[in-house]
Enzyme design. Sequence first.
Site, mmCIF file in Angstrom:
data_model
loop_
_atom_site.group_PDB
_atom_site.id
_atom_site.type_symbol
_atom_site.label_atom_id
_atom_site.label_comp_id
_atom_site.label_asym_id
_atom_site.label_seq_id
_atom_site.Cartn_x
_atom_site.Cartn_y
_atom_site.Cartn_z
ATOM 1 N N GLU A 167 0.809 -1.226 0.000
ATOM 2 C CA GLU A 167 0.000 0.000 0.000
ATOM 3 C C GLU A 167 0.840 1.272 0.000
ATOM 4 O OE1 GLU A 167 -2.981 -0.164 3.090
ATOM 5 O OE2 GLU A 167 -3.627 -2.175 2.521
ATOM 6 N N GLU A 259 -5.419 -7.926 -0.803
ATOM 7 C CA GLU A 259 -6.322 -7.730 0.338
ATOM 8 C C GLU A 259 -7.662 -7.249 -0.202
ATOM 9 O OE1 GLU A 259 -5.061 -5.112 3.471
ATOM 10 O OE2 GLU A 259 -2.979 -5.820 3.381
#
Length: 323
Positions: A167, A259
């Site tokens: 991320e 995710e």
Amino acid sequence: MAPVNPNATHNAARLLQYLTDIGGHGIVTGQHTQTMAMEEISEIRRVTGREPALCGFELLAYSPNIRYETGDEHCRTEIDENRDTLNHALAFGRRGGIVTFTWHWFSPLGGHDKSFYTEKTDFDPSRVLEEGTAERSAFYHDMDVMAARLQPFMQEDIPVLWRPFHESEGSWFWWGSKGPAVAAGLYRLMYEHFVNVHHLDNLIWVWNCPLKEGYPGDDVVDVLSRDLYVDKGTKTDYNREYEELAAVTGANKPMALAETGILPDIHMLEKSRVPWCYYMTWSKGFVLTQDFNSHEALKDIYGSKYGVVYPANYGCYRDSCKT
């Protein structure tokens, strides 16, 4: 597809080829866990009678610079519940499950409480890219510690989907606090150190950022992935998000939902054949409650021939799977 590491182990190469081939023909089911209890797996088994083919394990408690005394009760509980999960990961890998790790890395220097968050540390990742800095030294120290933790997987040729610095499109984690290009620099340093110094040739290298800016390069990335948390009740095959990720590189790399909060809709995927190779739903309330994913949605994806589960329709990529 050949791994980017020319010395990749037999099983790592086989798993990467498996993930390359399955895109558009099925999707590997995955679930993140963050405690020794692995209650998410038990709940999926209770609801569906099956288990995910891929299991994600959390490594936050293995960070060398945890300052336990500065953490609040929630932080200390999370650390305590996460200890020794590597043993479960080894067991899962030995019986043929696909292993992936998430490392919420407490900052190598300084910080307090959950210092993997930027707001909890003044650690400057850009300083790691400079020779002779304290930040660089601490960074390499932590990498050496983690490499030792990963060695048992290498010794048994259990491949690992290794997804560091996830991320980095956001600034919420310290490794992304100076932008994705800096995170990509950290990634390359880790690749070179883990491959050339520690010879962790069982790792499949997963880059986790949907931005073209700062992409580390096709020479160090086996799988591209992104994390997506859409609104509750959304039904999607994540096609638009796939196209955005595919635009990061012109190379034909496997793409993954590393995710997700909301499961991909298996009925939509069966029709669209968006070639995600795997997904991994996040832990705790994302599967232990029906606030995000209903039991019906779980049954649909784990009961579909398009959803690859363990062990019912999982064609193991290894010769030595112990089912």
